[in-house]
Design a protein around this motif. Structure first.
Motif, short mmCIF file in Angstrom:
data_model
loop_
_atom_site.label_atom_id
_atom_site.label_comp_id
_atom_site.label_asym_id
_atom_site.label_seq_id
_atom_site.Cartn_x
_atom_site.Cartn_y
_atom_site.Cartn_z
N ASP A 89 0.87 -1.16 0.00
CA ASP A 89 0.00 0.00 0.00
C ASP A 89 0.91 1.22 0.00
OD1 ASP A 89 -2.02 1.81 0.47
OD2 ASP A 89 -2.79 0.84 2.29
N PRO A 90 0.85 2.10 -1.01
CA PRO A 90 -0.18 2.21 -2.05
C PRO A 90 0.09 1.32 -3.28
CG PRO A 90 1.39 3.99 -2.30
CD PRO A 90 1.82 3.19 -1.08
N GLY A 91 -0.98 1.07 -4.01
CA GLY A 91 -0.83 0.53 -5.36
C GLY A 91 -1.26 -0.90 -5.56
N ASN A 100 8.71 -1.14 -2.58
CA ASN A 100 8.23 -1.53 -3.92
C ASN A 100 6.71 -1.49 -4.04
OD1 ASN A 100 7.92 -3.76 -2.27
ND2 ASN A 100 8.45 -5.25 -3.86
N THR A 101 6.17 -0.31 -3.69
CA THR A 101 4.75 -0.06 -3.87
C THR A 101 4.58 0.64 -5.22
OG1 THR A 101 5.15 1.95 -2.60
CG2 THR A 101 4.24 0.07 -1.40
N ASN A 102 3.37 1.09 -5.50
CA ASN A 102 3.14 1.82 -6.74
C ASN A 102 2.29 3.05 -6.44
OD1 ASN A 102 3.04 2.55 -9.39
ND2 ASN A 102 1.33 1.18 -9.91
N PRO A 103 2.84 4.25 -6.45
CA PRO A 103 4.24 4.54 -6.74
C PRO A 103 5.15 4.02 -5.64
CG PRO A 103 3.13 6.51 -5.94
CD PRO A 103 2.08 5.46 -6.11
N ARG A 109 8.92 12.17 -0.53
CA ARG A 109 8.32 12.53 0.75
C ARG A 109 6.80 12.30 0.73
NH1 ARG A 109 8.98 16.00 5.24
NH2 ARG A 109 11.04 16.74 4.68
N ALA A 110 6.18 12.57 -0.40
CA ALA A 110 4.72 12.43 -0.48
C ALA A 110 4.29 11.00 -0.17
CB ALA A 110 4.22 12.85 -1.86
N VAL A 111 5.00 10.03 -0.72
CA VAL A 111 4.60 8.64 -0.49
C VAL A 111 4.93 8.22 0.94
CG1 VAL A 111 4.75 6.27 -1.32
CG2 VAL A 111 4.89 8.15 -2.95
N VAL A 112 6.07 8.68 1.44
CA VAL A 112 6.40 8.39 2.84
C VAL A 112 5.29 8.89 3.74
CG1 VAL A 112 7.98 8.93 4.74
CG2 VAL A 112 8.89 8.43 2.46
N GLU A 113 4.86 10.09 3.47
CA GLU A 113 3.81 10.68 4.32
C GLU A 113 2.48 9.97 4.14
OE1 GLU A 113 4.06 14.87 3.54
OE2 GLU A 113 5.78 15.10 4.89
N TYR A 114 2.22 9.51 2.94
CA TYR A 114 1.00 8.73 2.73
C TYR A 114 1.01 7.47 3.61
CZ TYR A 114 -2.10 5.18 0.90
OH TYR A 114 -3.04 4.19 0.82
#
Lengths: 321, 455
Positions: free
Chosen positions: B71-73, B100-103, B108-113
């Motif tokens: 998660d995500p993806g 290895n998620t998607n994205p 930083r955006a994905v870390v924070e997600y």
């Protein structure tokens, strides 16, 4: 025969192999009749599902099934469609719903027949899966040796070529050793898989064909593919021919009257010289002919109506005798 | 929040060398201490929540440096919500999720997600691992400075090797500035090619393409040399081979900064499982795609070397590589099946086999699941020290249960252990002072307010 599937020879006992051989004798007798058709598979549906090109194996199964009065449906599928979302399991469920007593499957991925067996109520016969197994080929090879040389036990069998990628070699290691033969695997080191331990039954490995052939009763050449050179596993086909081609001179090292076999399709002039392929010692055509009888025997043993003897099928109404 | 009392268990905390039957107190979401009721210590008038741990091991919550929450993806395989619940069932209270998620986790955006989603939907602590290279493409480094600041605990392109020695060198150099380990997935792509199971006699028998041990060891050796060259911190993901263990041993003797992890499946299973071997002696069909994992299940000699390495500390810790997949990903030909196993919920039961077989003592096993991984990533968890986060795993080491993947909290039912009997089960997991897993209601003394504290 107390089994539902023929997936590999690793679980065949010597007695089971002998039963197949004896049943094949009976089928050979059927094939010698003017009308080569008997009824034990009447009303049965045999589906051949081929994900890989094949002429002799598919036709051989089709003839075998028809000779036993089964209905035959041939499906050729592209392995590439699997990756486009059409799964093998979906295909099997569909065939199951349509009604199949036996699926004969050829697939480029090792283990695919086991996937089929898990999702099918009927029987599965492995007609070759990847590098793994080709049990009916080995059974017809065994039958051919037995027919020409008598009992296979104690015979010395040399299998030469691309062992690593060969399902025929693997099945024959099981089949031949189970039947009591001594097996030598011969080929370049890059085309020899890791052996021993928990793997195949014990065999001799020799990179030198001339030495391996000394005293052999049977020599079986395997097809060598050009990709092995481009993949870096062989310096050149020229060098392969030099070291591993089965030639008349090399064949003289084997026992007089030793059998020459090849599972086909052959690259004449590469792994085998034409003189040997069509020479007096070659039983390559016998292999093809026996293939039909062996496959009849297996189909009969798996799903045949045992109460029906191998009497000739009743002549069609109105047929002139 | 009332205090919590975990009563009568065998407290096993290798971080402090504690192994004794005692009571454990939790207050304010922190470990308060051991010992008899301490009303005087904690001026709290409400009744404590009492967990009966009689006959159980009370250990720090397990720390997993390596899992895939998808998660995500890839939410059809797992979400942070389901993955953390599966972790809780396995006794894990801190999990480091791979990039290895998607994205991929490379910004930083994905870390924070991940952090936000874990905070809202998760039940255990989730610490993201960022990629080493942008898009995990092996070409350019991620913004390590910003990502470290955002809270990632390590960098890893796990699932893919960093093929370029040059990029790997830069990663180890650059990461020194942020003091986070580089955790490579060691696989020489050229040598391994499309191998699907351990290269060896079993692969020969099955006709499957081999994934040679050497394909792993070449990159382990390379990365150790690069760690020596650069002085960077190297944490080797999923070591599986005898040769790999030996390389790590020698590197440590030379004082190179390297740590290593091993997985429950590599410590307990072998490539014979691909051919159908099972513990209960009833062999399964061969080609079970739930035995397909990367790196693959190895030979028995490798497994033994790995256990020996775990015992003597060459292998620092156990991580799960929990890698959930859907049925569709697995119900197909072996070659086409996805790599990965669903591990969280079976990890402890499988690992206890090593203790039951006498290959490992229980305190060492607990150490490798708690304080040792925490040390490798310098995390303040995996301990029952007073003041530490109240992360606790309570397990009954002799409870037998049969693995039934349909009952998993994880969306991934991809385990080769289906139908196997395991001895040892996590009964209660407490993360940050909250009960996040409770297998047996009878373990909880029923006070009126208890239910609201069970998440």
């Amino acid at each position: 025969m107390n089994r539902r599937h023929v997936l590999d020879l690793d679980d065949f006992t010597a007695d089971e192999i002998e039963l197949v051989m004896q049943t094949t004798d009976a089928m050979k007798e059927v094939l010698a009749r003017p009308i080569r058709r008997v009824p034990p598979l009447r009303g049965k549906t045999i589906v051949t599902l081929f994900y890989e090109n094949s002429t002799r194996t598919r036709v051989s199964f089709e003839l075998a099934a028809k000779n036993l009065s089964a209905d035959v449906v041939n499906i050729t599928a592209s392995a590439s469609s699997v990756t486009k979302g059409e799964s093998l399991v979906d295909t099997i469920r569909t065939i199951q719903a349509l009604g199949a007593d036996v699926i004969v499957i050829r697939h480029s991925q090792a283990g695919a027949p086991y996937v089929v067996a898990q999702h099918l109520r009927g029987s599965v016969i492995n007609a070759g899966d990847g590098w793994h197994a080709h049990p009916t080929q080995s059974l017809l090879d065994l039958y051919t040796i037995r027919e020409r040389l008598g009992p296979v036990a104690g015979k010395s069998v040399v299998i030469v070529g691309d062992i690593l990628h060969s399902r025929v070699a693997r099945s024959n290691v099981w089949g031949m050793t189970r039947a009591g033969a001594r097996v030598t695997l011969c080929g370049p080191a890059t085309l020899m898989p890791p052996l021993g331990g928990d793997g195949l039954p014990p065999v001799t490995v020799d990179y030198d064909l001339d030495r391996a052939l000394e005293g052999a009763d049977v020599v079986m050449a395997l097809r060598i593919q050009r990709e092995r050179q481009t993949g870096g596993m062989l310096p050149s086909l020229r060098e392969y021919v030099e070291r591993y081609q089965l030639t008349p001179a090399r064949l003289r090292r084997a026992r007089p009257g030793a059998l020459v076999m090849h599972p086909g399709p052959m690259n004449e002039g590469v792994e085998i010289s034409p003189e040997v392929a069509y020479g007096a010692q070659s039983v390559i055509e016998d292999q093809v002919a026996n293939g039909v009888a062996v496959r009849m025997a297996l189909l009969y043993l798996l799903v045949g109506e045992r109460t029906t003897e191998l009497a000739a099928a009743p002549a069609p109404v109105g047929a002139r005798r | 929040m009332p205090e919590m009392l975990i009563r009568g268990g065998r407290i096993l905390d290798p971080s402090q060398g504690i192994d004794q039957v005692d009571d454990l107190w939790i207050a304010d979401d922190q470990i308060a201490g051991l010992g008899p009721p301490a009303v005087s210590r904690h001026q709290n008038s409400t009744q404590p929540i009492v967990v009966d741990a009689t006959g159980c091991i009370v250990s720090p919550g397990f720390v997993d440096l390596h899992c895939h929450l998808r998660d995500p993806g890839f939410e059809e395989k797992e979400t942070i919500a389901t993955g953390t619940r599966a972790a809780a069932r396995g006794g894990f209270t801190t999990v480091c999720c791979m990039a290895n998620t998607n994205p991929p986790i490379d910004s930083r955006a994905v870390v924070e997600y991940v952090q936000r989603t874990a905070h809202v939907t998760g039940v255990v602590r989730v610490l993201p691992v960022a990629a080493i290279t942008r898009h995990m493409a092996g070409q350019e480094l991620v913004e390590m400075g910003e990502l470290a600041q955002a809270g990632v605990v390590a960098f890893s392109d796990d699932g893919r090797a960093v093929g370029s020695s040059r990029i790997m060198r830069y990663a180890l150099e650059y990461s020194k500035m942020v003091d986070r380990p580089i955790a490579p997935h060691c696989e020489d792509r050229d040598l391994v090619s499309d191998g699907v199971m351990n290269e060896g006699p079993v692969a020969t028998r099955l006709g499957l393409k081999g994934w040679p041990a050497t394909g792993e060891e070449i990159e382990i050796a390379r990365d150790i040399l690069l760690a020596e060259l650069t002085g960077g911190r190297l944490h080797l993901c999923h070591v599986t081979t005898a040769g790999g263990v030996e390389l790590v041993r020698r590197a440590k003797e030379k004082g190179i900064r390297v740590t290593a992890e091993a997985m429950p499946h590599h410590l307990t299973l072998t490539d014979e499982w691909v051919a159908g071997k099972r513990w209960d002696g009833r062999s399964a069909e061969p080609y079970d795609t739930n035995t397909k994992v990367n790196p693959p299940l190895r030979a028995e000699a490798d497994r033994r070397a790995l256990v020996a390495g775990l015992r003597d500390g060459t292998i620092d810790c156990i991580a799960t590589d929990h890698a959930p997949h859907t049925l569709v990903d697995k119900q197909c030909e072996y070659d086409f099946a996805a790599f990965g196993l669903s591990v969280f919920e079976t990890a402890l039961g499988a690992l206890l086999r090593l203790v039951q077989a006498g290959d490992l003592d229980l305190p060492t096993l607990v150490s490798r699941l708690t304080v040792d991984p925490a040390r490798a990533y310098r995390l303040p968890y995996g301990t029952l020290r007073p003041g530490a986060a109240a992360d606790v795993a309570i397990f009954d080491p002799s409870a037998e249960w049969v693995v039934d993947p349909s009952q998993f909290a994880s969306r991934g039912r991809n385990t080769p252990l289906a139908g196997q009997t395991l001895r040892g089960r996590v009964l209660v997991t407490i993360a940050g002072g909250r009960i996040v897993h409770l297998a047996d209601d009878r373990r909880l003394a029923q006070t009126p307010s208890v239910r609201e504290h069970v998440r």
